[in-house]
Design a protein around this motif. Structure first.
Motif, short mmCIF file in Angstrom:
data_model
loop_
_atom_site.label_atom_id
_atom_site.label_comp_id
_atom_site.label_asym_id
_atom_site.label_seq_id
_atom_site.Cartn_x
_atom_site.Cartn_y
_atom_site.Cartn_z
N THR A 113 -35.52 17.77 7.74
CA THR A 113 -35.67 16.64 8.77
C THR A 113 -37.04 16.12 8.84
O THR A 113 -38.02 17.24 9.12
N GLU A 114 -37.23 14.76 9.26
CA GLU A 114 -38.55 14.53 9.74
C GLU A 114 -38.37 13.56 11.13
O GLU A 114 -37.97 12.41 10.73
N SER A 115 -38.90 14.21 12.10
CA SER A 115 -38.75 13.51 13.33
C SER A 115 -40.05 12.40 13.73
O SER A 115 -41.01 13.20 13.89
N GLY A 122 -39.97 9.98 16.08
CA GLY A 122 -39.99 9.68 17.25
C GLY A 122 -38.78 8.44 17.40
O GLY A 122 -37.71 8.53 17.84
N GLU A 123 -39.13 7.24 16.59
CA GLU A 123 -38.20 6.07 16.77
C GLU A 123 -37.18 6.11 15.80
O GLU A 123 -36.06 5.57 16.10
N THR A 142 -35.37 9.33 12.57
CA THR A 142 -35.41 10.59 12.17
C THR A 142 -34.74 10.48 10.87
O THR A 142 -33.71 10.02 10.59
N LYS A 153 -31.87 7.54 7.23
CA LYS A 153 -32.88 7.22 8.35
C LYS A 153 -32.01 6.68 9.48
O LYS A 153 -31.40 5.89 9.68
N GLY A 206 -33.67 6.86 16.64
CA GLY A 206 -34.00 8.04 17.59
C GLY A 206 -34.19 9.19 17.26
O GLY A 206 -34.47 9.62 15.90
N ILE A 207 -33.76 10.42 18.02
CA ILE A 207 -34.36 11.72 17.57
C ILE A 207 -33.02 12.62 17.31
O ILE A 207 -32.12 12.51 18.27
N HIS A 208 -32.80 13.13 16.30
CA HIS A 208 -31.86 14.05 15.94
C HIS A 208 -32.28 15.53 15.58
O HIS A 208 -32.31 15.92 14.51
N GLY A 209 -32.61 16.32 16.52
CA GLY A 209 -33.12 17.60 16.07
C GLY A 209 -32.34 18.60 15.88
O GLY A 209 -32.92 19.84 15.46
#
Length: 222
Positions: free
Chosen positions: A165-167, A169-170, A172, A188, A191-194
């Motif tokens: 994943t690449e976070s 910010g606006e 993920t 894509k 939001g953030i999906h860590g």
């Protein structure tokens, strides 16, 4: 300075050959805006702008001519090329990340087309088809930004394990595991999906956003 020296001659046609290629990122953005404002201030002039940068093409052009394989792949407005690419080349050239192409076979025809994907999912598209298309091998095109997550057990277009994943910010960006040497499927999500890395995720796409290509050409253009 070169643009200014051209303006004083009051030409009817301006030719730009990648004028921003040697600028740094911040200056490219600022100069791109200046060129757009310059064009608006000279509505009677024509500007032909050559670039390999799709962002410049999408933001500056009123019409884009995509060149490929010693010919013209498609001509249209920026949004026409984005929403209704005529062929697979244009589909993957316009947009970042590029459009995903997923192989499958047509299992339903008519005003909407249904495709059973090789990976097990089912795609429904508003692209029309005929009975002669039944069983044909096609590629289903879906843009990463049009993919949404659905609960396990429901209908889905694509299912896979998130490899990376690449976070940003606006958004993920999800990279799914490759299968058989194919290009990775990319999604894509806003939001953030860590918590998605390493998980199996089901994705779907609205029918109006799904493209279908047979022999490299969109069903919308037959």
């Amino acid at each position: 300075m070169a643009i200014g020296r051209s303006i004083v001659r009051d030409p009817k046609v301006y030719l730009f050959d990648e004028p921003l290629s040697n600028l740094d990122a911040a200056l490219r953005v600022a100069t791109r805006i200046e060129i757009a404002q310059l064009k608006e201030s000279m509505p009677d002039s024509t500007m032909i702008y050559v670039t390999h940068d799709q962002v410049e093409a999408m933001t500056l052009a009123t019409r884009i001519v995509v060149l490929a394989n010693k010919g013209i792949a498609q001509v249209g407005t920026p949004l026409e090329l984005y929403e209704r690419p005529e062929n697979e080349f244009v589909a993957q050239f316009i947009g970042s990340p590029a459009m995903n192409l997923l192989p499958g076979r047509i299992t339903g025809t008519g005003a909407q087309t249904t495709v059973k994907l090789d990976g097990g999912g089912v795609a429904v598209s508003n692209a029309p088809s005929t009975e002669a298309d039944m069983g044909a091998s096609v590629n289903v095109g879906v843009r990463p930004e049009d993919m949404t997550e659905v609960e396990a057990g429901g209908d889905y277009l694509f299912e896979g394990k998130v490899d990376f994943t690449e976070s940003l910010g606006e958004v993920t960006i999800l990279y799914f595991q490759k299968a058989g040497g194919a290009d990775p499927v990319i999604a894509k999500l806003p939001g953030i999906h860590g918590d998605l890395r390493g998980r199996h995720v089901n994705m779907t796409v609205a029918p109006e956003k799904v493209q279908i290509f047979r022999d490299g050409r969109s069903l919308y253009y037959r």
